[in-house]
Design a protein around this motif. Structure first.
Motif, PDB file in Angstrom:
ATOM      1  N   LEU A   1     -16.303   6.677 -18.686  1.00  0.00           N
ATOM      2  CA  LEU A   1     -15.889   5.273 -18.551  1.00  0.00           C
ATOM      3  C   LEU A   1     -15.089   5.241 -17.146  1.00  0.00           C
ATOM      4  O   LEU A   1     -15.700   4.328 -16.119  1.00  0.00           O
ATOM      5  CB  LEU A   1     -14.956   4.484 -18.864  1.00  0.00           C
ATOM      6  N   VAL A   2     -14.932   6.276 -16.414  1.00  0.00           N
ATOM      7  CA  VAL A   2     -13.525   6.550 -15.135  1.00  0.00           C
ATOM      8  C   VAL A   2     -14.347   7.654 -14.590  1.00  0.00           C
ATOM      9  O   VAL A   2     -14.784   8.577 -15.446  1.00  0.00           O
ATOM     10  CB  VAL A   2     -12.443   6.341 -14.779  1.00  0.00           C
ATOM     11  N   ASP A   3     -14.605   7.806 -13.642  1.00  0.00           N
ATOM     12  CA  ASP A   3     -15.157   9.156 -12.805  1.00  0.00           C
ATOM     13  C   ASP A   3     -13.462  10.070 -12.394  1.00  0.00           C
ATOM     14  O   ASP A   3     -14.049  11.263 -11.933  1.00  0.00           O
ATOM     15  CB  ASP A   3     -15.258   8.699 -11.440  1.00  0.00           C
ATOM     16  N   GLU A   4     -12.279   9.852 -11.660  1.00  0.00           N
ATOM     17  CA  GLU A   4     -11.156  10.058 -11.383  1.00  0.00           C
ATOM     18  C   GLU A   4      -9.744   9.333 -12.504  1.00  0.00           C
ATOM     19  O   GLU A   4     -10.397   7.561 -11.726  1.00  0.00           O
ATOM     20  CB  GLU A   4     -11.295  10.348 -10.001  1.00  0.00           C
ATOM     21  N   VAL A   5      -8.868  10.337 -12.094  1.00  0.00           N
ATOM     22  CA  VAL A   5      -7.850   9.336 -12.612  1.00  0.00           C
ATOM     23  C   VAL A   5      -6.549  10.263 -11.692  1.00  0.00           C
ATOM     24  O   VAL A   5      -6.124  11.616 -11.836  1.00  0.00           O
ATOM     25  CB  VAL A   5      -7.445   9.875 -13.920  1.00  0.00           C
ATOM     26  N   HIS A   6      -6.029   9.204 -11.069  1.00  0.00           N
ATOM     27  CA  HIS A   6      -4.720   9.973 -10.331  1.00  0.00           C
ATOM     28  C   HIS A   6      -3.730   9.272 -10.432  1.00  0.00           C
ATOM     29  O   HIS A   6      -2.950   8.088 -11.147  1.00  0.00           O
ATOM     30  CB  HIS A   6      -4.921   9.135  -8.649  1.00  0.00           C
ATOM     31  N   ALA A   7      -2.183   9.860 -10.177  1.00  0.00           N
ATOM     32  CA  ALA A   7      -0.691   8.913 -10.132  1.00  0.00           C
ATOM     33  C   ALA A   7      -0.558   8.706  -9.718  1.00  0.00           C
ATOM     34  O   ALA A   7      -1.176   8.107  -8.733  1.00  0.00           O
ATOM     35  CB  ALA A   7      -0.373  11.241 -10.223  1.00  0.00           C
ATOM     36  N   PRO A   8       0.155   7.995 -10.660  1.00  0.00           N
ATOM     37  CA  PRO A   8       0.795   6.529  -9.850  1.00  0.00           C
ATOM     38  C   PRO A   8       0.938   6.665  -8.886  1.00  0.00           C
ATOM     39  O   PRO A   8       2.207   7.505  -7.850  1.00  0.00           O
ATOM     40  CB  PRO A   8       1.814   6.459 -10.815  1.00  0.00           C
ATOM     41  N   GLY A   9       0.976   5.640  -7.719  1.00  0.00           N
ATOM     42  CA  GLY A   9       1.096   5.651  -5.830  1.00  0.00           C
ATOM     43  C   GLY A   9       0.082   7.032  -5.657  1.00  0.00           C
ATOM     44  O   GLY A   9      -0.472   6.599  -4.317  1.00  0.00           O
ATOM     45  N   GLU A  10      -1.377   7.471  -6.262  1.00  0.00           N
ATOM     46  CA  GLU A  10      -2.020   7.960  -5.532  1.00  0.00           C
ATOM     47  C   GLU A  10      -3.374   7.047  -5.083  1.00  0.00           C
ATOM     48  O   GLU A  10      -4.038   7.457  -4.786  1.00  0.00           O
ATOM     49  CB  GLU A  10      -2.174   9.201  -6.236  1.00  0.00           C
ATOM     50  N   LEU A  11      -3.497   6.215  -6.395  1.00  0.00           N
ATOM     51  CA  LEU A  11      -4.938   5.273  -6.440  1.00  0.00           C
ATOM     52  C   LEU A  11      -5.276   4.692  -5.096  1.00  0.00           C
ATOM     53  O   LEU A  11      -6.344   5.066  -4.866  1.00  0.00           O
ATOM     54  CB  LEU A  11      -4.536   4.935  -7.330  1.00  0.00           C
ATOM     55  N   ASP A  12      -4.901   4.110  -4.249  1.00  0.00           N
ATOM     56  CA  ASP A  12      -4.673   3.308  -3.001  1.00  0.00           C
ATOM     57  C   ASP A  12      -5.324   4.536  -1.990  1.00  0.00           C
ATOM     58  O   ASP A  12      -6.182   4.175  -1.196  1.00  0.00           O
ATOM     59  CB  ASP A  12      -3.379   2.705  -2.773  1.00  0.00           C
ATOM     60  N   LYS A  13      -4.175   5.795  -1.515  1.00  0.00           N
ATOM     61  CA  LYS A  13      -4.979   6.370  -0.341  1.00  0.00           C
ATOM     62  C   LYS A  13      -5.346   7.243  -1.737  1.00  0.00           C
ATOM     63  O   LYS A  13      -7.127   7.701  -0.480  1.00  0.00           O
ATOM     64  CB  LYS A  13      -3.449   7.622  -1.044  1.00  0.00           C
ATOM     65  N   ARG A  14      -6.155   7.892  -2.505  1.00  0.00           N
ATOM     66  CA  ARG A  14      -7.810   8.559  -3.176  1.00  0.00           C
ATOM     67  C   ARG A  14      -8.680   7.725  -2.579  1.00  0.00           C
ATOM     68  O   ARG A  14     -10.057   7.217  -2.106  1.00  0.00           O
ATOM     69  CB  ARG A  14      -7.784   8.484  -4.081  1.00  0.00           C
TER      70      ARG A  14
END
Length: 258
Positions: A178-191
């Protein structure tokens, strides 16, 4: 940079560095989509598709939530009309002629999951929750939306979500596709920003053709061969590779007259 001028529950948007960002903004109700918001999305997407500055679209929610679904108060007036508007918005997003990426944090539920699923890719923050909840309301989920969900996660996971209406966490969403990547809190916008720039640097010709082929449009293979022949993107890509420089691709959907 272009901005929406609306107030209240709204869709905000901005364009910067070849990336259009559309923000679902209704924090009082966890970014639930109102009837007006559903209605506003297709024409907004049309404008962004026609904007030569835009090579990638990112869809996200204001604050800590992506979208908690449809504003249930809108269902009281006409559930059928609300569903028709949601499907129209979903299909407009799915057919957007450039790469689309949902940046998800917090709740991505019901109509929110419907919109995220219509994007080409979905990146999520750890701790996000996903669910499709028509079984809690006695609503028949649209056939087209069901098929899109099955294509993403397979029939078993689609049935789990649709039959139960239960929420799943980001780890399970990643396992099911359902999702392609999961990122730690605070890292999503950068990625998301980094990956959107990668997408914007690639050939939009390649991406547009791949979107159609992935959607089953095999009848257009000859058309895309002709587009490639006249675009100059292939020659530019090869030249850039040989010269060890970044390519400058120029094809855009405006060149596609079919």
């Amino acid at each position: 940079m272009a901005h929406s001028e609306l107030t209240g529950p709204r869709l905000r948007h901005a364009v910067a560095d070849s990336v259009a960002t559309v923000v679902i903004d209704h924090p009082a109700k966890r970014n639930a989509m109102t009837t007006d918001m559903w209605r506003a999305l297709p024409p907004l997407l049309d404008r962004l598709a026609a904007d030569p500055r835009v090579r990638v679209l990112v869809l996200t929610g204001a604050g800590p939530t992506f979208c908690a679904g449809a504003d249930i108060s809108g269902l009281r007036a006409s559930a059928a009309e609300a569903q028709e508007l949601a499907v129209a918005a979903e299909e407009a997003l799915a057919s957007f002629p450039k790469p689309t990426l949902a940046a998800v944090r917090g709740y991505c539920v019901g109509g929110g999951c419907q919109l995220a699923g219509a994007c080409d890719l979905r990146f999520a923050e750890e701790g996000s929750s996903f669910g499709i909840t028509p079984a809690k309301l006695g609503i028949v989920y649209p056939a087209s939306s069901t098929r899109r969900l099955v294509d993403l996660v397979g029939p078993a996971s689609a049935k789990y979500l649709l039959f139960s209406g239960e929420l799943i966490d980001s780890a399970r969403a990643l396992r099911t596709g359902l999702v392609d990547e999961v990122h730690a809190p605070g890292e999503l916008d950068k990625r998301v920003g980094e990956f959107a720039r990668v997408l914007a640097s690639r050939s939009l010709l390649t991406q547009a053709a791949a979107k159609e082929f992935a959607a089953g449009r095999a009848d257009r293979a000859g058309h895309w061969t002709e587009q490639a022949r006249g675009s100059g993107d292939t020659a530019e890509g090869v030249a850039a590779f040989l010269e060890r420089r970044a390519p400058r691709f120029t094809w855009s959907p405006a060149a596609d007259q079919a």
